[in-house]
Design a protein around this motif. Structure first.
Motif, PDB file in Angstrom:
ATOM      1  N   TYR A   1       0.860  -1.192   0.000  1.00 40.34           N
ATOM      2  CA  TYR A   1       0.000   0.000   0.000  1.00 40.34           C
ATOM      3  C   TYR A   1       0.887   1.229   0.000  1.00 40.34           C
ATOM      4  CZ  TYR A   1       1.103   1.068   4.888  1.00 40.34           C
ATOM      5  OH  TYR A   1       1.763   1.411   6.044  1.00 40.34           O
ATOM      6  N   GLU A   2       0.279   2.379  -0.293  1.00 39.81           N
ATOM      7  CA  GLU A   2       1.009   3.645  -0.175  1.00 39.81           C
ATOM      8  C   GLU A   2       0.149   4.702   0.508  1.00 39.81           C
ATOM      9  OE1 GLU A   2       3.044   5.269  -3.619  1.00 39.81           O
ATOM     10  OE2 GLU A   2       3.500   3.249  -4.327  1.00 39.81           O
ATOM     11  N   CYS A   3      -0.943   5.142  -0.174  1.00 41.38           N
ATOM     12  CA  CYS A   3      -1.634   6.363   0.275  1.00 41.38           C
ATOM     13  C   CYS A   3      -2.637   6.138   1.398  1.00 41.38           C
ATOM     14  CB  CYS A   3      -2.322   7.028  -0.917  1.00 41.38           C
ATOM     15  SG  CYS A   3      -3.761   6.101  -1.526  1.00 41.38           S
ATOM     16  N   ASN A   4      -3.205   4.933   1.518  1.00 41.63           N
ATOM     17  CA  ASN A   4      -4.223   4.660   2.538  1.00 41.63           C
ATOM     18  C   ASN A   4      -5.477   5.504   2.313  1.00 41.63           C
ATOM     19  OD1 ASN A   4      -5.210   3.413   4.818  1.00 41.63           O
ATOM     20  ND2 ASN A   4      -3.520   4.014   6.143  1.00 41.63           N
TER      21      ASN A   4
ATOM     22  N   GLY B   1      -7.270   5.549  -0.986  1.00 49.09           N
ATOM     23  CA  GLY B   1      -8.083   5.149  -2.140  1.00 49.09           C
ATOM     24  C   GLY B   1      -7.591   5.699  -3.469  1.00 49.09           C
ATOM     25  N   SER B   2      -6.409   6.313  -3.493  1.00 49.28           N
ATOM     26  CA  SER B   2      -6.003   7.004  -4.716  1.00 49.28           C
ATOM     27  C   SER B   2      -4.934   6.294  -5.537  1.00 49.28           C
ATOM     28  CB  SER B   2      -5.489   8.406  -4.373  1.00 49.28           C
ATOM     29  OG  SER B   2      -6.519   9.137  -3.754  1.00 49.28           O
ATOM     30  N   CYS B   3      -4.018   5.569  -4.913  1.00 47.91           N
ATOM     31  CA  CYS B   3      -2.847   5.073  -5.663  1.00 47.91           C
ATOM     32  C   CYS B   3      -3.074   3.701  -6.287  1.00 47.91           C
ATOM     33  CB  CYS B   3      -1.617   5.034  -4.759  1.00 47.91           C
ATOM     34  SG  CYS B   3      -1.671   3.717  -3.525  1.00 47.91           S
ATOM     35  N   GLY B   4      -3.965   2.905  -5.753  1.00 53.09           N
ATOM     36  CA  GLY B   4      -4.264   1.580  -6.324  1.00 53.09           C
ATOM     37  C   GLY B   4      -3.326   0.471  -5.883  1.00 53.09           C
ATOM     38  N   SER B   5      -2.347   0.765  -5.024  1.00 52.41           N
ATOM     39  CA  SER B   5      -1.369  -0.288  -4.716  1.00 52.41           C
ATOM     40  C   SER B   5      -1.890  -1.337  -3.730  1.00 52.41           C
ATOM     41  CB  SER B   5      -0.037   0.304  -4.234  1.00 52.41           C
ATOM     42  OG  SER B   5      -0.228   1.359  -3.385  1.00 52.41           O
ATOM     43  N   CYS B   6      -3.069  -1.146  -3.162  1.00 54.52           N
ATOM     44  CA  CYS B   6      -3.593  -2.123  -2.196  1.00 54.52           C
ATOM     45  C   CYS B   6      -4.718  -2.988  -2.790  1.00 54.52           C
ATOM     46  CB  CYS B   6      -4.098  -1.392  -0.953  1.00 54.52           C
ATOM     47  SG  CYS B   6      -5.522  -0.344  -1.301  1.00 54.52           S
TER      48      CYS B   6
ATOM     49  N   LEU C   1     -10.191  -2.185  -3.162  1.00 51.84           N
ATOM     50  CA  LEU C   1      -9.059  -1.562  -2.477  1.00 51.84           C
ATOM     51  C   LEU C   1      -9.110  -1.935  -1.000  1.00 51.84           C
ATOM     52  CD1 LEU C   1      -9.267   1.983  -4.104  1.00 51.84           C
ATOM     53  CD2 LEU C   1      -7.604   0.176  -4.621  1.00 51.84           C
TER      54      LEU C   1
ATOM     55  N   CYS D   1      -7.616  -0.572   1.401  1.00 48.79           N
ATOM     56  CA  CYS D   1      -7.651   0.607   2.288  1.00 48.79           C
ATOM     57  C   CYS D   1      -9.045   1.218   2.363  1.00 48.79           C
ATOM     58  CB  CYS D   1      -6.622   1.655   1.869  1.00 48.79           C
ATOM     59  SG  CYS D   1      -7.009   2.518   0.345  1.00 48.79           S
TER      60      CYS D   1
HETATM   61  S1  FES Z   1      -3.166   2.390  -0.475  1.00 50.45           S
HETATM   62 FE1  FES Z   1      -3.482   3.764  -2.118  1.00 50.45          FE
HETATM   63  S2  FES Z   1      -5.396   3.073  -2.897  1.00 50.45           S
HETATM   64 FE2  FES Z   1      -5.158   1.894  -1.114  1.00 50.45          FE
END
Ligand code: FES
Ligand SMILES: Cc1cc2nc3c(=O)[nH]c(=O)nc-3n(C[C@H](O)[C@H](O)[C@H](O)COP(=O)(O)OP(=O)(O)OC[C@H]3O[C@@H](n4cnc5c(N)ncnc54)[C@H](O)[C@@H]3O)c2cc1C
Length: 345
Positions: A39-42, A44-49, A79, A81
């Motif tokens: 994850y990165e942003c927590n 809902g924006s980056c998509g890494s989770c 997602l 997060c």
């Molecule tokens: S951590 Fe970035 S969308 Fe979930």
């Protein structure tokens, strides 16, 4: 005492299971249980989770989250997060990640002080009843009382036993959370602080570090700088701190520089402005006018052939961190483990 309902989350193809309290997200519950997820942003924006829900039911906190593409939605990806389990679930997760040194905790925090830094940046100081346990460069989620708006903010200090959490916040024009922070929250106000989160924390292995902070990213980079200065071998470490803004008025000289200077083997402070406004940053104490251009260009110009000797930490607008990552990794051959950042999106 009230008890929250707990659901069990089982990870497909493994014996990993963890409990998720009602109202918590799948990502945060995993991290609280010490399960490392990507994850990165927590937010809902980056998509890494992204993950797949195989069994059970979840509520989406942000159904229109930009972190999912149309293709993801067609493939029923979600997602972690933004997913709150409503029943016990079985999930198929994407890449696993290393667990950060501190497990996140949700607690009440009281606003103790607001220190203006520039025309649109202030440092907000909160205190909690327990020690502030986090690694330099991490962030926390602040749930603000008015409107129940939650956003991520990076700590600008280092972990401490006084329960002090500092955040440098930049006002976003018309922004929901920053309007509350700057215009409504008064000293003594209580918020919910959930953290720490983030993978972009100080690693100890390389004594040569570069901290690159654009706009709102300055706080995270002050934290990494202070973290390096607090290490027992600080006097054999070198740190380059680069701060950037559109104009000199967007920049300030962090008070942490003096303390870090007295402990580190070498500290170099550089500033860059990308706009075309007149000079006026002499007081920043960099020994000259700010670099004219983008922050990643300043980094390349200053470090030249020595770039690959350093571990890089970066924080700020996604355009800045993406440009830096592209240049360092694709053009200059840095390995992925030499660059640490969580996207501020
Ligand atoms: S951590 Fe970035 S969308 Fe979930
Ligand atoms: C890891 C991380 C660390 C950050 N650290 C800092 C920092 O140290 N200092 C700083 O000034 N800023 C930081 N930010 C940015 C900060 O979180 C806010 O995006 C910024 O303050 C603007 O918020 P706003 O509500 O005022 O603006 P708005 O324009 O109202 O919201 C902007 C952002 O909020 C997010 N958002 C919108 N709706 C929702 C929703 N329903 N749920 C969750 N998120 C939503 C989106 O990511 C959007 O880009 C960080 C962001 C991230 C992801």
């Amino acid at each position: 005492m009230t008890h929250r309902t707990e659901h069990t989350v089982s990870v497909d193809g493994s014996d990993v299971r963890f409990a998720c309290s009602e109202g918590d997200t799948l990502l945060r519950a995993a991290l609280r249980a010490g399960v490392g997820l990507s994850y990165e942003c927590n937010s809902g924006s980056c998509g890494s989770c992204r993950y797949e829900l195989l069994e059970g039911e979840v509520r989406d906190r942000r159904p229109d989250a930009p972190g999912l593409t149309a293709r993801d939605r067609r493939k029923h990806r979600r997602l972690a997060c933004q997913s709150e389990p409503l029943t016990s679930c079985t999930v198929r997760l994407g890449a696993k990640a290393e667990s950060a040194p501190h497990r996140p905790l949700r607690q009440t925090a009281t606003l103790r002080e607001i220190r203006p830094l520039t025309h649109d940046m202030s440092e907000f100081v909160f205190v909690t009843g327990r020690p502030a346990a986090f690694s330099p460069g991490q962030y926390a989620m602040l749930l603000l009382p008015e409107g129940q708006v939650e956003r991520a903010y990076s700590m600008s200090n280092v972990g401490n036993c006084y329960g002090e959490w500092r955040f440098v916040v930049k006002r976003a024009p018309g922004g929901e959370a920053t309007s509350i922070l700057f215009d409504k929250l008064e000293v003594g106000a209580r918020v919910v602080l959930d953290g720490p989160y983030g993978h972009a924390y100080l690693r100890r292995d390389n004594p040569h570090a570069v901290c690159v902070g654009g706009g709102s990213g300055v706080g995270a980079m002050i934290s990494v700088l202070l973290g390096a200065a607090a290490l027992p071998d600080a006097d054999s470490r070198t740190v380059h701190l680069f701060l950037g803004g559109r104009s000199p008025a967007d920049l300030f000289r962090p008070a942490a520089l003096e303390l870090a200077q007295s402990r580190l083997g070498a500290l170099h402070f550089h500033t860059a402005v990308s706009g075309t406004s007149p000079d006026g940053a002499e007081a920043l104490g960099t020994g000259g006018s700010p670099y004219r251009g983008f922050l990643h260009e300043a980094v390349l110009d200053v470090l030249g052939d020595t770039l690959t000797d350093f571990t890089f930490y970066a924080a700020g607008p996604p355009a800045m961190t993406d440009a830096l990552a592209r240049t360092l990794v694709l053009e200059k051959g840095l390995t992925a483990d030499q660059l640490h950042f969580d996207r501020f999106c």
